[in-house]
Design an enzyme around this catalytic site. Structure first.
Site, PDB file in Angstrom:
ATOM      1  N   ASP A  38      21.813  -8.933 -27.299  1.00  0.00           N
ATOM      2  CA  ASP A  38      20.776  -8.514 -26.361  1.00  0.00           C
ATOM      3  C   ASP A  38      19.439  -8.628 -27.093  1.00  0.00           C
ATOM      4  O   ASP A  38      19.108  -7.800 -27.941  1.00  0.00           O
ATOM      5  CB  ASP A  38      21.049  -7.074 -25.912  1.00  0.00           C
ATOM      6  CG  ASP A  38      19.911  -6.487 -25.063  1.00  0.00           C
ATOM      7  OD1 ASP A  38      18.830  -7.124 -24.967  1.00  0.00           O
ATOM      8  OD2 ASP A  38      20.099  -5.388 -24.522  1.00  0.00           O
ATOM      9  N   HIS A  97      21.481  -0.661 -24.582  1.00  0.00           N
ATOM     10  CA  HIS A  97      20.713  -0.438 -23.355  1.00  0.00           C
ATOM     11  C   HIS A  97      21.713  -0.428 -22.192  1.00  0.00           C
ATOM     12  O   HIS A  97      22.765  -1.062 -22.267  1.00  0.00           O
ATOM     13  CB  HIS A  97      19.743  -1.615 -23.208  1.00  0.00           C
ATOM     14  CG  HIS A  97      18.746  -1.497 -22.103  1.00  0.00           C
ATOM     15  ND1 HIS A  97      19.077  -1.726 -20.788  1.00  0.00           N
ATOM     16  CD2 HIS A  97      17.423  -1.195 -22.116  1.00  0.00           C
ATOM     17  CE1 HIS A  97      17.987  -1.576 -20.044  1.00  0.00           C
ATOM     18  NE2 HIS A  97      16.975  -1.256 -20.823  1.00  0.00           N
ATOM     19  N   GLN A 150      14.338  -6.974 -26.863  1.00  0.00           N
ATOM     20  CA  GLN A 150      13.252  -6.457 -27.704  1.00  0.00           C
ATOM     21  C   GLN A 150      13.026  -7.301 -28.954  1.00  0.00           C
ATOM     22  O   GLN A 150      12.061  -7.073 -29.684  1.00  0.00           O
ATOM     23  CB  GLN A 150      13.550  -5.007 -28.125  1.00  0.00           C
ATOM     24  CG  GLN A 150      13.652  -4.022 -26.975  1.00  0.00           C
ATOM     25  CD  GLN A 150      12.325  -3.785 -26.263  1.00  0.00           C
ATOM     26  OE1 GLN A 150      11.250  -4.038 -26.813  1.00  0.00           O
ATOM     27  NE2 GLN A 150      12.394  -3.307 -25.032  1.00  0.00           N
ATOM     28  N   CYS A 185      16.590   3.910 -20.519  1.00  0.00           N
ATOM     29  CA  CYS A 185      17.856   3.223 -20.218  1.00  0.00           C
ATOM     30  C   CYS A 185      18.843   3.308 -21.376  1.00  0.00           C
ATOM     31  O   CYS A 185      19.631   2.378 -21.604  1.00  0.00           O
ATOM     32  CB  CYS A 185      17.627   1.763 -19.822  1.00  0.00           C
ATOM     33  SG  CYS A 185      16.620   1.578 -18.367  1.00  0.00           S
ATOM     34  N   LYS A 187       8.639  -9.412 -21.110  1.00  0.00           N
ATOM     35  CA  LYS A 187       8.394  -8.667 -22.343  1.00  0.00           C
ATOM     36  C   LYS A 187       7.800  -9.563 -23.421  1.00  0.00           C
ATOM     37  O   LYS A 187       7.540  -9.133 -24.537  1.00  0.00           O
ATOM     38  CB  LYS A 187       9.693  -8.027 -22.853  1.00  0.00           C
ATOM     39  CG  LYS A 187      10.255  -6.945 -21.932  1.00  0.00           C
ATOM     40  CD  LYS A 187      11.418  -6.245 -22.598  1.00  0.00           C
ATOM     41  CE  LYS A 187      12.342  -5.555 -21.621  1.00  0.00           C
ATOM     42  NZ  LYS A 187      11.770  -4.357 -21.012  1.00  0.00           N
TER      43      LYS A 187
END
Lengths: 142, 415
Positions: free
Chosen positions: B207, B130, B210, B373, B233
């Site tokens: 990261d 991302h 998600q 992104c 999220k």
């Protein structure tokens, strides 16, 4: 539909999207400019040929990729600009573009709609801006 | 909430906690499939926010009055709760509250990267990063003279792990990889990457934007040195992100932002830094947001993160099958049958993703359209943009059917 979806995709828009007018390049372009709309990934390049006095737009062509709104808007704009003066181009605003498209453009898509107009205006600004600079720097040299 | 022992989610029951899902546009019930961008917020979290402002609101670590004490304790305990959620045994000292995943990435890039990286050093990323990590490390590399390398993606959307072993060398100082790709849905073997990174003396940054909302994530099982994720999220509010860091690494790092709260002793000449994690939380922090994030962790744990994971995969597999059956929809990422995160990015032949999204909006179907992104990844896929449907615990197969039907409307319109 109210919330602005397929209302935008009237026949005229789809027609210009599928059969873009004045699509291609003009080798004798007075100026060429490219612009992007990062949100959609739209990209449009416009070639503009001015008359000898550099006051009136004689011919316009565009090329690019992107959503139907951005590409149809570019196609319709190439027709609208022919015969306009450079001054008239500078005065175009988003209302003129929306009128030209003849549909309500949802707020999130207005950048797609006005991309071609911005490319033409920015191209003219840069062309005439650089000419002024050239002139002033030449004058300074003298 | 008393969910049964069953492996399935009680979706109808869960939906009752999300009144926004009852909204209708022109008589059509909202189908919210943009959870990868932001999730909806359940009533207990909304209540937690309202309750905080009604009963507890005060600044933290400043007042000796009752409200400030209550707010401070709740805010500190929220760090412990989030630590527990991701398996950080060091508790609050390993959990820094930030604004979002992007700020967590920047915190490490500035506080560690600017100080530690030099022209001989490498930062290894993946081709599916991302922008939050890609742009950040790219800019830090430019400033320090370090080199960014990218681990290749195979045609099936998975990482080329042989290439990973080539890319990661003794010059590598940092490996930063997305756990679940927000575009491809790929679940990356971050634990294996961490092993390779550590074999070469590099740190591993995961990261988790998600992954933390959608599956069990245990930082110690992964052996991640850093993990970043966002509250909004995972049913929390916006304005709260998390940086997990191993305590001994955070302790050595310089601060990122300076100001109040992050200091211990200040004179006109110099200052010393507060204890972890407050050293990294300059200024008035996102107090209510942090407390609400802890509430969201409770909500998710009540459902069970493994159930969330299975539900996500089930909907993604179903969507993949339905979309591929149409014949003119191209999907990206691992093929059907391979477990993935709960999202599918795709393109309908001859209709730009943004036009598609506008038309789906007529059926009250909310998806994302754009480059998500991940511009370099889209360049690699050879498309400027894609549409993305991303699912969460409250989504159903019927909603996927509505998506597919709405795509057919777009197909007819552009035919």
């Amino acid at each position: 539909m109210g919330i602005g979806g397929s209302d935008m995709y009237r026949q005229q828009i789809l027609d210009h999207y599928k059969n873009p007018r004045n699509y291609g390049e003009l080798e004798d372009a007075t100026f060429t400019h490219v612009g992007e709309n990062p949100m959609c990934g739209d990209e449009i390049t416009m070639d503009v040929v001015l008359d000898d006095e550099e006051e009136v737009i004689e011919r316009v062509a565009f090329r690019g990729d992107g959503c139907a709104i951005s590409q149809a808007s570019a196609s319709m704009l190439t027709q609208k600009l022919q015969g306009m003066t450079v001054e008239e181009l500078a005065e175009l605003d988003r209302d003129d573009v929306v009128d030209m498209l003849g549909v309500d453009i949802s707020p999130m898509r207005i950048k797609c709609a006005v991309l071609a107009e911005k490319v033409a205006q920015d191209g003219a600004d840069i062309y005439f801006g650089e000419k002024d600079l050239d002139k002033s720097s030449t004058e300074a040299d003298e | 909430m008393g969910h049964s022992e069953s492996t399935l989610l009680d979706v109808e029951r869960i939906r009752e906690d999300f009144p926004i899902l009852q909204r209708e546009f022109d008589g059509q019930r909202l189908v919210y499939l943009d959870n990868g961008a932001t999730s909806q917020t359940p009533e207990p979290v909304v209540e937690c926010i309202a309750d905080y402002y009604r009963t507890t609101n005060a600044n933290v670590h400043r007042g000796l009055h009752q409200l400030s004490q209550e707010a401070s304790i709740a805010y500190e305990e929220a760090h412990d709760r989030v630590a527990e959620f991701v398996g950080a045994s060091g508790g609050r000292e390993e959990i820094v509250f930030t604004k979002n995943t992007t700020e967590s990435e920047n915190l490490v890039a500035y506080a560690w990267g600017l100080n530690e990286l030099g022209p001989e050093d490498e930062v290894v990323l993946t081709e599916m990063e991302h922008h939050a990590s890609l742009v950040t490390w790219q800019q830090i590399a430019k400033r320090t003279g370090a080199t960014c390398k990218y681990i290749r993606i195979e045609d099936d959307g998975t990482l080329d792990m042989d290439h990973a072993r080539e890319c990661i060398t003794d010059d590598t100082q940092m490996v930063s990889a997305v756990h679940v790709s927000n575009t491809l849905g790929t679940i990356n073997p971050v634990s294996e990457l961490a092993d390779i990174a550590h074999d070469h003396g590099a740190y591993m940054f995961v990261d988790g934007a998600q992954s933390v909302p959608t599956r069990p994530v245990d930082v110690e099982a992964i052996d991640a040195d850093f993990l970043a994720f966002s509250g909004h999220k995972m049913m929390g509010p916006t304005g709260i992100g998390v940086l997990y860091g191993k305590k001994h690494i955070l302790a050595e790092m310089e601060p990122y932002l300076y100001g109040g709260e992050m200091i211990k002793k200040v004179t006109y000449e110099d200052a010393t830094w507060n204890d972890l994690p407050w050293k990294f939380e300059a200024g008035t922090p996102p107090i209510c947001q942090g407390i609400a994030l802890a509430e969201a962790c409770d909500y998710l744990d009540d459902i069970g993160m493994d159930r969330v994971r299975r539900h996500e995969n089930d909907l993604a597999q179903y969507a993949l099958e339905q979309l591929e059956a149409t014949g003119d929809v191209e999907t990206y990422g691992p093929p059907a049958g391979t477990e993935r995160g709960g999202l599918v990015a795709f393109n309908l032949e001859s209709v730009h993703a943004h036009d598609l999204s506008s038309i789906l909006n007529d059926s009250a179907v909310a998806i994302r359209a754009g480059d998500h992104c991940t511009q370099p990844l889209h360049d690699k896929l050879g498309v400027a943009a894609s549409a993305r449907a991303s699912f969460y615990v409250y989504n159903t197969r019927e909603e996927v059917d509505k998506l597919v039907a709405a795509i057919d409307d777009a197909r007819q319109l552009f035919a």
